[in-house]
Design a protein around this motif. Sequence first.
Motif, mmCIF file in Angstrom:
data_model
loop_
_atom_site.group_PDB
_atom_site.id
_atom_site.type_symbol
_atom_site.label_atom_id
_atom_site.label_comp_id
_atom_site.label_asym_id
_atom_site.label_seq_id
_atom_site.Cartn_x
_atom_site.Cartn_y
_atom_site.Cartn_z
ATOM 1 N N ALA A 8 0.794 -1.225 0.000
ATOM 2 C CA ALA A 8 0.000 0.000 0.000
ATOM 3 C C ALA A 8 0.834 1.285 0.000
ATOM 4 O O ALA A 8 0.548 2.213 -0.772
ATOM 5 C CB ALA A 8 -0.972 -0.001 1.170
ATOM 6 N N PRO A 9 1.892 1.411 0.824
ATOM 7 C CA PRO A 9 2.656 2.666 0.832
ATOM 8 C C PRO A 9 3.367 2.963 -0.482
ATOM 9 O O PRO A 9 3.729 4.117 -0.746
ATOM 10 C CB PRO A 9 3.677 2.435 1.961
ATOM 11 N N HIS A 10 3.555 1.943 -1.301
ATOM 12 C CA HIS A 10 4.313 2.127 -2.537
ATOM 13 C C HIS A 10 3.430 2.410 -3.745
ATOM 14 O O HIS A 10 3.938 2.776 -4.810
ATOM 15 C CB HIS A 10 5.146 0.868 -2.813
ATOM 16 N N LEU A 11 2.127 2.281 -3.601
ATOM 17 C CA LEU A 11 1.231 2.446 -4.740
ATOM 18 C C LEU A 11 1.229 3.859 -5.327
ATOM 19 O O LEU A 11 1.206 4.005 -6.557
ATOM 20 C CB LEU A 11 -0.190 2.032 -4.363
ATOM 21 N N PRO A 12 1.251 4.923 -4.493
ATOM 22 C CA PRO A 12 1.299 6.258 -5.103
ATOM 23 C C PRO A 12 2.515 6.442 -6.010
ATOM 24 O O PRO A 12 2.417 7.085 -7.061
ATOM 25 C CB PRO A 12 1.360 7.198 -3.886
ATOM 26 N N PHE A 13 3.625 5.876 -5.624
ATOM 27 C CA PHE A 13 4.846 6.047 -6.405
ATOM 28 C C PHE A 13 4.825 5.175 -7.660
ATOM 29 O O PHE A 13 5.366 5.566 -8.703
ATOM 30 C CB PHE A 13 6.056 5.750 -5.524
ATOM 31 N N ASP A 51 12.509 -7.039 -1.602
ATOM 32 C CA ASP A 51 11.610 -6.251 -0.773
ATOM 33 C C ASP A 51 10.308 -5.965 -1.534
ATOM 34 O O ASP A 51 10.274 -6.022 -2.768
ATOM 35 C CB ASP A 51 12.293 -4.961 -0.294
ATOM 36 N N PRO A 52 9.216 -5.666 -0.829
ATOM 37 C CA PRO A 52 7.903 -5.524 -1.466
ATOM 38 C C PRO A 52 7.862 -4.479 -2.574
ATOM 39 O O PRO A 52 7.199 -4.686 -3.596
ATOM 40 C CB PRO A 52 6.992 -5.142 -0.297
ATOM 41 N N ARG A 53 8.541 -3.347 -2.385
ATOM 42 C CA ARG A 53 8.520 -2.310 -3.425
ATOM 43 C C ARG A 53 9.140 -2.823 -4.713
ATOM 44 O O ARG A 53 8.607 -2.622 -5.809
ATOM 45 C CB ARG A 53 9.259 -1.060 -2.956
ATOM 46 N N LEU A 54 10.263 -3.502 -4.582
ATOM 47 C CA LEU A 54 10.933 -4.031 -5.765
ATOM 48 C C LEU A 54 10.062 -5.096 -6.434
ATOM 49 O O LEU A 54 9.951 -5.145 -7.663
ATOM 50 C CB LEU A 54 12.286 -4.614 -5.361
ATOM 51 N N GLY A 55 9.436 -5.937 -5.623
ATOM 52 C CA GLY A 55 8.549 -6.953 -6.176
ATOM 53 C C GLY A 55 7.353 -6.342 -6.887
ATOM 54 O O GLY A 55 6.909 -6.848 -7.929
#
Length: 267
Positions: A8-13, A51-55
Motif C-alpha cells: 500500500a505505501p508504494h502504490l502512489p509512487f 523487498d515488497p517495493r521491488l517486487g
Amino acid sequence: MSLGQQLAPHLPFLRRYGRALTGSQAEGDRYVRATLEAIVAAPEEFPREVDPRLGLYRTFQAIWGSSQIDEHDDGGAGGSDQEAIARARLARIAPLSRQALLLTAMEGFTVEDTAYLVDVETAEVEALVADALAEIEQQTRARVLVIEDEPIIAMDLETIVRDLGHEVTGVAVTRDEAVALAMEDRPGLVLADIQLADDSSGIDAVKDILAQFNVPVIFITAFPERLLTGERPEPTFLITKPFQRSTVKAAISQALFFDQTTVPAAA
C-alpha cells in the motif's frame, strides 16, 4: 503484515511511474490496476525474494513488457492524439531506455535494482539511461514557466531548464502572478510548486492556466502521495522535494516527449 499492507505505501509512487511512462493518468493507472489484479489472482507468484517495493515494480514491468494490456484497448483514454504522438516518438526511442531512465532518476532505484526490474545485466543500465537522455534531448525543446516561491529552488530549476537547452519565460511566486505570466507569454511547459508565497495554490494556478490553453505541467511537492490517490483527476508528472537534478531532467524530458506542441530540436 499482509502483502496488501506491505504494498500500500508504494502504490502512489507506482502510479507516478506508470503515468510518467505512458504520459497519461488514465493509462498509467490502468497499468497499475492490471498489476494489482495480477497479484491478487496469483499471490504465490509475487517475488518474495526481494523487498515488497521491488517486487511490486517487477510485477508492473512484467505486465508492461509482456502484453502492454492491449494497446488497442483505450481503457477510457479515448485513443487521444497525445497517444498517437507518443507512439510516433516511441518508434524512434527504445522503450527500455526510457524505463531505465525513469526507474533510476525519478523512482530512485539503484543501478542493480533497475537491472533486475528491466531484466538486463547491471552493466547495461547506465548505457540505457545515457541513450534515453541523448535521444530525448535531441527531440524536444520548450519555453518553460516556473511557479516556485522559494528563491533558491527557483534559481536551481531555472539553471536546470536552461542547461537542458530550454528557455525560461518567467518565474512566478503567487497564483495571480503565474496566471498573468502565462497569459502574457504562453509557455510550452509549466513547473509548478504546490504551496506558494501568499498561501495560494500552485494547483489552482495551473487550473486557471489550463482553462485558457493546454500545456504540459510538472508539479513539485514534498508530499506526492497526497496527489496520487487514484481517486480524482491528478497530475501526470510529479517531482518529489527535495529533488535531484536528474529527477527534474527525466520529468521534463517525459512531459515534453508526450506534448504535441513540442518543437523538434535542431540537429
